[in-house]
Enzyme design. Structure first.
Site, PDB file in Angstrom:
ATOM      1  N   GLY A 170       5.016   0.379  -6.881  1.00  0.00           N
ATOM      2  CA  GLY A 170       6.168   0.784  -7.685  1.00  0.00           C
ATOM      3  C   GLY A 170       6.154   0.304  -9.123  1.00  0.00           C
ATOM      4  N   ARG A 220       3.112   1.801   3.502  1.00  0.00           N
ATOM      5  CA  ARG A 220       2.537   2.130   4.823  1.00  0.00           C
ATOM      6  C   ARG A 220       3.399   1.544   5.945  1.00  0.00           C
ATOM      7  NH1 ARG A 220      -2.058   1.199   7.063  1.00  0.00           N
ATOM      8  NH2 ARG A 220      -2.235   3.346   7.775  1.00  0.00           N
ATOM      9  N   ASP A 246       1.068  -5.093  -6.701  1.00  0.00           N
ATOM     10  CA  ASP A 246       1.240  -3.656  -6.934  1.00  0.00           C
ATOM     11  C   ASP A 246       2.346  -3.120  -6.048  1.00  0.00           C
ATOM     12  OD1 ASP A 246       0.157  -2.858  -4.465  1.00  0.00           O
ATOM     13  OD2 ASP A 246      -1.550  -1.810  -5.344  1.00  0.00           O
ATOM     14  N   HIS A 276       0.845  -1.203   0.000  1.00  0.00           N
ATOM     15  CA  HIS A 276       0.000   0.000   0.000  1.00  0.00           C
ATOM     16  C   HIS A 276       0.887   1.262   0.000  1.00  0.00           C
ATOM     17  CE1 HIS A 276      -4.364   1.085   1.170  1.00  0.00           C
ATOM     18  NE2 HIS A 276      -3.795   2.215   0.825  1.00  0.00           N
TER      19      HIS A 276
HETATM   20  C1  LIG Z   1      -4.340   8.863  -4.040  1.00  0.00           C
HETATM   21  C2  LIG Z   1      -4.307   7.429  -3.613  1.00  0.00           C
HETATM   22  C3  LIG Z   1      -5.437   6.852  -3.050  1.00  0.00           C
HETATM   23  C4  LIG Z   1      -5.430   5.516  -2.666  1.00  0.00           C
HETATM   24  N1  LIG Z   1      -6.564   4.984  -2.123  1.00  0.00           N
HETATM   25  C5  LIG Z   1      -6.595   3.662  -1.838  1.00  0.00           C
HETATM   26  C6  LIG Z   1      -7.791   3.070  -1.335  1.00  0.00           C
HETATM   27  O1  LIG Z   1      -8.791   3.740  -1.069  1.00  0.00           O
HETATM   28  N2  LIG Z   1      -7.793   1.728  -1.125  1.00  0.00           N
HETATM   29  C7  LIG Z   1      -6.696   0.956  -1.369  1.00  0.00           C
HETATM   30  O2  LIG Z   1      -6.747  -0.256  -1.194  1.00  0.00           O
HETATM   31  N3  LIG Z   1      -5.534   1.489  -1.813  1.00  0.00           N
HETATM   32  C8  LIG Z   1      -5.466   2.821  -2.056  1.00  0.00           C
HETATM   33  N4  LIG Z   1      -4.305   3.368  -2.523  1.00  0.00           N
HETATM   34  C9  LIG Z   1      -3.115   2.496  -2.689  1.00  0.00           C
HETATM   35  C10 LIG Z   1      -3.019   1.941  -4.105  1.00  0.00           C
HETATM   36  O3  LIG Z   1      -4.110   1.140  -4.424  1.00  0.00           O
HETATM   37  C11 LIG Z   1      -1.749   1.111  -4.308  1.00  0.00           C
HETATM   38  O4  LIG Z   1      -1.725   0.023  -3.412  1.00  0.00           O
HETATM   39  C12 LIG Z   1      -0.451   1.892  -4.153  1.00  0.00           C
HETATM   40  O5  LIG Z   1      -0.576   3.208  -4.625  1.00  0.00           O
HETATM   41  C13 LIG Z   1       0.666   1.181  -4.893  1.00  0.00           C
HETATM   42  O6  LIG Z   1       1.900   1.797  -4.692  1.00  0.00           O
HETATM   43  P1  LIG Z   1       2.560   2.810  -5.764  1.00  0.00           P
HETATM   44  O7  LIG Z   1       1.689   3.995  -5.884  1.00  0.00           O
HETATM   45  O8  LIG Z   1       3.884   3.104  -5.172  1.00  0.00           O
HETATM   46  O9  LIG Z   1       2.661   2.043  -7.063  1.00  0.00           O
HETATM   47  C14 LIG Z   1      -4.267   4.725  -2.852  1.00  0.00           C
HETATM   48  C15 LIG Z   1      -3.127   5.313  -3.396  1.00  0.00           C
HETATM   49  C16 LIG Z   1      -3.126   6.648  -3.758  1.00  0.00           C
HETATM   50  C17 LIG Z   1      -1.873   7.247  -4.333  1.00  0.00           C
END
Ligand SMILES: Cc1cc2nc3c(=O)[nH]c(=O)nc-3n(C[C@H](O)[C@H](O)[C@H](O)COP(=O)(O)O)c2cc1C
Length: 298
Positions: free
Chosen positions: A228, A198, A226, A195
């Site tokens: 990166g 986190r 997912d 995520h």
């Molecule tokens: C603006 C934003 C909102 C996101 N909201 C959610 C969400 O509501 N639920 C969720 O499972 N992941 C959420 N994510 C995480 C993404 O689904 C994903 O796991 C993550 O961005 C992957 O990492 P990366 O951006 O480094 O590729 C969010 C990410 C971003 C950037």
């Protein structure tokens, strides 16, 4: 060399991704086909949209970023994901016609969890799921945009799965034990993810992917990765190490902000074209044939 500590899981993940190199295998190779089948449905690519939330209208345009990338997913016939949102926003996503998996938050309000899952099913979602990696925050249970989250037990997850006809996706799996637990509970897919970092020092998804794949051998569970993912080479590495598909993440945001639907289509096309090129250069005609025979860990 100077000693430096990197606690940012995103950076650790990027470095690990880049530590894999690709060998060529050209004689007898053909132009590869990136089509995949997932739960009886054909998609043009194993590249998927991320489960995002809270994207507003960019550049004064009419639709939110969430709707724009969903429309791009529909136009390109790739699997769409969305994250935290109320039902009225989900309705707008459903109305785009994209094949969408709704990832519901682990809300403390369990009636809300069940209501959002049922709403998605009634609105024709492709799948539903939960991001179990967003339960805790630094002060205990997390509060996301004013909403309290809570612990999810095996019984709770089993009951979500039993309450739906749709495939259930558990997002935020980062260990073999949890992957097996998901399979035992009846999940049809897991998303191997931290995520976007986190958890400090979170293991890169690709580092744990081969052992998750092994642990799930013979189990009917799809594996999506997912974190990166920004190129076709990244997607290829995920597939080579055992994933069925991979979702892009924040790497798509500049294209979405600047170009909207068209920008997203161009971005996904670029990622998919690079994937096809690498598949062709490594002798894999189809996605399901891809294995780790052409990647090298440095
Ligand atoms: C603006 C934003 C909102 C996101 N909201 C959610 C969400 O509501 N639920 C969720 O499972 N992941 C959420 N994510 C995480 C993404 O689904 C994903 O796991 C993550 O961005 C992957 O990492 P990366 O951006 O480094 O590729 C969010 C990410 C971003 C950037």
């Amino acid at each position: 060399m100077a000693y430096s500590r990197i606690s940012d899981a995103n950076e650790i993940t990027e470095r690990y991704m880049d530590s894999f190199l690709i060998k060529e295998r050209l004689i007898d190779s053909v132009v590869a086909d990136t089509e995949i089948e997932l739960f009886g449905t054909k998609f043009s690519s194993p590249v998927m949209m991320p489960a995002f939330s809270h994207l507003k209208e960019f550049g004064g345009r009419k639709l939110t970023g969430l709707e724009e990338y969903s429309i791009a997913a529909k136009n390109m016939n790739i699997l769409n994901f969305v994250g935290m949102m109320e039902n009225d926003m989900y309705k707008r996503i459903a109305d785009t016609g994209a094949k969408t998996v709704r990832i519901v938050k682990p809300y403390a309000d369990n009636i809300k969890v069940r209501d959002q899952m049922k709403y998605a099913e009634d609105e024709g979602a492709f799948g539903i799921g939960m991001d179990i990696d967003h339960i805790f925050g630094n002060e205990g249970l997390d509060v996301v945009v004013g909403e309290l989250m809570t612990v999810q037990t095996s019984e709770m997850i089993r009951s979500y799965i039993e309450s739906t006809k749709l495939p259930f996706f558990v997002k935020g799996v980062l260990s073999e034990e949890e992957a097996v637990k998901c399979a035992d509970l009846g999940a049809k897919a897991i998303i191997v993810s931290h995520h976007h970092g986190r958890l400090p020092y979170a293991v890169p998804p690709l580092m744990v992917l081969p052992s998750i794949k092994k642990a799930l051998q013979g189990r009917d569970v799809k594996i999506i990765v997912d974190c990166g993912i920004s190129s076709g080479a990244d997607v290829y590495k995920c597939l080579a190490l055992g994933a069925d598909a991979a979702a892009v993440g924040r790497a798509m945001l500049p294209s979405l902000e600047e170009g909207g639907i068209e920008g997203m289509e161009k971005f996904i096309t670029k990622v998919n074209n690079e994937l096809r090129f690498i598949m062709s250069c490594t002798g894999f005609e189809t996605v399901s044939q891809i294995d780790d025979s052409c990647i090298v860990k440095t």
